[in-house]
Design an enzyme around this catalytic site. Structure first.
Site, mmCIF file in Angstrom:
data_model
loop_
_atom_site.group_PDB
_atom_site.id
_atom_site.type_symbol
_atom_site.label_atom_id
_atom_site.label_comp_id
_atom_site.label_asym_id
_atom_site.label_seq_id
_atom_site.Cartn_x
_atom_site.Cartn_y
_atom_site.Cartn_z
ATOM 1 N N HIS A 502 23.539 26.619 -16.405
ATOM 2 C CA HIS A 502 22.637 25.571 -15.622
ATOM 3 C C HIS A 502 21.279 24.961 -16.235
ATOM 4 O O HIS A 502 21.621 23.676 -17.271
ATOM 5 C CB HIS A 502 22.068 26.038 -14.585
ATOM 6 C CG HIS A 502 21.227 25.335 -13.743
ATOM 7 N ND1 HIS A 502 21.759 24.433 -12.426
ATOM 8 C CD2 HIS A 502 20.157 24.616 -13.897
ATOM 9 C CE1 HIS A 502 20.397 23.562 -12.452
ATOM 10 N NE2 HIS A 502 19.608 23.942 -13.141
ATOM 11 N N GLU A 503 20.843 26.148 -17.315
ATOM 12 C CA GLU A 503 19.641 25.618 -17.885
ATOM 13 C C GLU A 503 20.015 25.227 -19.220
ATOM 14 O O GLU A 503 19.490 24.019 -19.351
ATOM 15 C CB GLU A 503 18.855 27.287 -18.113
ATOM 16 C CG GLU A 503 18.274 27.595 -17.106
ATOM 17 C CD GLU A 503 17.061 26.706 -16.080
ATOM 18 O OE1 GLU A 503 16.743 25.633 -16.329
ATOM 19 O OE2 GLU A 503 17.711 26.756 -14.950
ATOM 20 N N HIS A 506 20.518 21.228 -18.936
ATOM 21 C CA HIS A 506 19.397 20.231 -19.372
ATOM 22 C C HIS A 506 19.095 20.435 -20.151
ATOM 23 O O HIS A 506 19.140 19.313 -21.415
ATOM 24 C CB HIS A 506 18.060 21.958 -18.291
ATOM 25 C CG HIS A 506 17.924 21.822 -16.958
ATOM 26 N ND1 HIS A 506 17.727 19.940 -16.657
ATOM 27 C CD2 HIS A 506 17.572 22.178 -16.145
ATOM 28 C CE1 HIS A 506 17.681 20.351 -15.316
ATOM 29 N NE2 HIS A 506 17.332 21.630 -15.308
ATOM 30 N N HIS A 509 21.882 18.290 -22.584
ATOM 31 C CA HIS A 509 20.253 16.338 -21.942
ATOM 32 C C HIS A 509 19.732 15.937 -22.655
ATOM 33 O O HIS A 509 19.842 14.792 -23.348
ATOM 34 C CB HIS A 509 20.728 17.093 -20.311
ATOM 35 C CG HIS A 509 19.542 15.198 -19.575
ATOM 36 N ND1 HIS A 509 18.852 15.530 -18.455
ATOM 37 C CD2 HIS A 509 19.582 14.432 -19.770
ATOM 38 C CE1 HIS A 509 18.038 13.519 -18.026
ATOM 39 N NE2 HIS A 509 19.435 13.112 -19.158
HETATM 40 ZN ZN LIG Z 1 17.565 22.705 -13.039
#
Ligand SMILES: [Zn+2]
Length: 722
Positions: A502-503, A506, A509
């Site tokens: 998940h991290e 980021h 992105h």
């Molecule tokens: Zn997050």
């Protein structure tokens, strides 16, 4: 300007920018910069990197004051420019202002989040209101606003391109939303409110950190059932705390508490550990947060009224994809009902086992324990079976492999080549695998430690922005996994592994964002969690599991039968996970919809949960007294729903990959990158989504993913058009 307008890149809990009612110093820009490493331009490789090894708390007051004064000078020069306003001399000039302060605040934010000490806490408490005042000084500057407004009113005739028009419009709306049109007396009041709020945020944080630094002591007998690596870590903490040999200390953080709740056979220990964790910030002692929350909610309501909104939620939701609290509530309630029904089923399954232990009902400290028993029985799958295959470094390789396959991002470890703030931080050079071009540096801070806030988050030390010539992105991932004893491997649970992906989503992105204006590099709050949640999906793909989920001792690949079991158990525990999250999101929204802001947090929480029919066997993921998302800054207030909003797009995006039969389909990945990732916030996000998928996201994809019945009902869709 970055910190003013960027809605959601960093998780830094700073309230805003700048400070202190000092003298106007228009000559500031010419003043010599003091000899202070925090104020110096960064140096070193990768187009310069932060001097983490030289940051000291005592250097900050001078750095803050100088950078605030310098920024004030920069904005005054823009506001007082005798020339008529142009896009370049006003909007672009603002984009370039405050860079030194941005850098100092980046350094400070990381120290308070990752390496806090009483000295940093004291600095945060002292400077937060000053930063708030300095932000307001800019946002409430009438001459500056007049220039922005003039440009805004004439925007059609300025010859601006679409991105410039978007930046101008967003800047104008941001100023209006933050009080630029108030009269002088109201402005003074507003600024006072904001400063009080930032002090309260800082106090809330420091209380929470203190309660999370506590621990529950346990004996070997009490720790029965708990996996050996968790016990080893708890023994390590006990030793560090000076407890007698043979005892254990369970830290009061999520990653330490959850394995005990899942595996400890001793019910009394589970209860004790659960109570300590569920009551963080709620113990009626010096760290109690109830009074602070009451104050924050009231101040927020007052501020919303002053700015012309009926509630804080209405005010906060202006710059979101959902646009209104009602649309967010609609989506949440649509998922809430099937989730609660699923919890009742999960509890019924658990009771089969609990009865054998003589229990007549499931208490919140039993849920995880019996859920694990159900998992074992239903799927013949245990967390403990997965863990030996989820060794962190192997999974990092898998994560990097997937990013290269999808986006040509190549990660090469370069730990030791750039300064870090703690010896445990690892660093990686990021290049484009095809062109060899440098993309950025990725910092990874894996372990929980005292002084590090709980949870997991991504942060950028520098983002890409053409206007500023910033090309090399510096991104960091921060987790709170339990550090193993020296020489032992870091084995992750499925949940930890998902968090790591998940991290990393980021980070991907922001490594891919390629915009001109820094203020268009961030994302709206309910978009931010979209790229990160999409990235979680690649963890459980066969190529990643087969190549990288290797037994830490034997090096054997995860057996196909285990992969199958994991896949089969995909929607297991979704009742719990959904209700745990959604109850928090619903209480957040209800709290901030209260028009008066006069609430007793404890009573409000109980009433709101009763209204939505919270299952009695569970507790919110974040009870109000510890809900840092809401009370350590404004960022996620009336915004915790964002994860669900983002997940609607995530599930539908993942479906786009699945429809091709290849989770690594490069055409879909390319389209995802060019329409939704690299564009930052340069285009309307709902439009960008439609460009990617040819339509709005389908909520049914999310219901299906969680294993809930697809309802086909009136789907609350992200806003159509602008
Ligand atoms: Zn997050």
């Amino acid at each position: 300007m970055k910190s003013l307008l960027m809605a959601g890149s960093a998780a830094i809990a700073l309230a805003g920018v700048i400070a202190a009612p000092a003298l106007a110093q228009s000559a500031m820009a010419q003043t010599a910069v003091p000899n202070n490493i925090l104020l110096a331009e960064w140096t070193g490789p990768y187009d310069t990197v932060p001097p983490w090894d030289q940051v000291k708390p005592e250097l900050f007051p001078q750095a803050f004051q100088f950078a605030i004064d310098e920024q004030r000078g920069e904005y005054q020069a823009i506001a007082n420019n005798p020339q008529a306003p142009t896009f370049a001399n006003t909007i672009e000039a603002m984009e370039k202002a405050g860079r030194r302060l941005d850098r100092v605040q980046t350094l400070f934010g990381v120290m308070t989040d990752n390496m806090s000490t009483p000295a940093y806490e004291a600095l945060d408490k002292e400077w937060s209101p000053k930063f708030s005042a300095a932000s307001d000084e800019i946002r409430l500057n009438p001459k500056l606003f007049q220039r922005i407004e003039t440009l805004y009113n004439n925007r059609a005739s300025l010859g601006l391109d679409a991105k410039q028009t978007r930046l101008l419009t967003r800047t104008y709306e941001y100023f209006v939303r933050n009080g630029a049109k108030l009269n002088d007396q109201q402005k003074a009041e507003l600024s006072g409110l904001n400063q009080k709020l930032s002090s309260a945020f800082s106090e809330f944080n420091s209380h929470l950190l203190k309660d999370e630094s506590t621990f529950t002591q346990a004996s070997a007998a009490q720790m029965a059932g708990v996996p050996q690596d968790v016990k080893d870590a708890a023994a390590g903490v006990a030793k560090a705390k000076g407890l007698p040999a043979g005892s254990y200390a369970v830290r009061n953080t999520r990653s330490a508490v959850e394995p005990v709740l899942t595996f400890a056979t001793n019910r009394a220990l589970r209860q004790k550990v659960w109570q300590a964790f569920a009551n963080r910030g709620d113990n009626g002692n010096a760290n109690d947060n109830n009074a602070i929350i009451k104050q924050i909610v009231k101040l927020r309501a007052d501020r919303a009224h002053m700015l012309g909104y009926q509630s804080h939620a209405h005010w906060r939701m202006q710059d979101t994809m959902a646009k209104t609290p009602e649309r967010a509530m609609d989506l949440m309630m649509r998922v809430w009902k099937p989730a609660v029904a699923r919890v009742h089923e999960e509890v019924a399954d658990q009771m089969v086992f609990a009865k054998k232990d003589g229990l007549t009902r499931i208490e919140p400290w039993d849920y995880r324990y019996y859920q694990e028993k159900v998992r074992k029985a239903k799927y013949d799958l245990s967390e403990e079976e997965i863990k030996p295959y989820f060794e962190q470094s192997n999974l990092l390789k898998g994560m990097h492999w997937a990013a290269e396959k999808l986006y040509d991002l190549k990660f090469t470890e370069n730990t030791g080549k750039v300064p870090v703030f703690n010896p445990d931080v690892r660093t990686f050079e990021v290049t484009n695998a095809k062109t060899g071009q440098l993309v950025g540096v990725w910092y990874l801070d894996t372990y929980a430690r005292e002084g590090k806030r709980s949870g997991a988050w991504m942060n950028t030390y520098r983002s890409r922005a053409g206007l500023l010539g910033d090309k090399v992105v510096l991104a960091s991932n921060n987790n709170n996994f339990t550090k193993p004893e020296a020489g032992k491997p870091t084995l992750l649970t499925l949940d930890d592994a998902s968090t790591q992906f998940h991290e990393f989503g980021h980070a991907i992105h922001y490594l891919l964002v390629d915009v001109k204006y820094p203020s268009l590099g961030g994302s709206q709050r309910d978009f931010v969690e979209f790229p990160s949640q999409v990235n979680e999906n690649w963890l459980l793909t066969r190529p990643v599991l087969e190549q990288f989920a290797r037994h830490y001792q034997t090096g054997q690949a995860m057996p196909a039968s285990l992969v199958d079991k994991i896949k089969k158990a995909d929607t297991f525990n979704q009742g719990f996970a959904t209700v745990e999250y959604l109850s928090s999101a619903l209480v957040d929204m209800k709290l901030h919809l209260d028009p008066t802001g006069n609430v007793d947090p404890d009573a409000f929480e109980r009433k709101a949960l009763a209204e939505i029919g919270m299952p009695r066997e569970m507790v919110m993921r974040h009870r109000l007294p510890q809900f840092g998302h809401l009370f350590s800054s404004d960022a996620y207030s009336a915004g915790y729903y964002s994860y669900l909003w983002s997940e609607t797009m995530d599930a539908d995006t993942w479906a786009a990959f699945e429809e091709t039969g290849d989770p690594f389909n490069r055409a879909v990945a390319d389209r995802f990158r060019t329409t939704l990732l690299s564009t930052g916030n340069e285009t309307d996000r709902a439009d960008a989504y439609r460009q990617f998928r040819g339509r709005d996201p389908d909520v049914n994809a999310l219901l299906k993913r969680r294993g809930f019945p697809v309802d086909g009902g009136n789907a609350p869709r992200p806003e159509r058009g602008k």
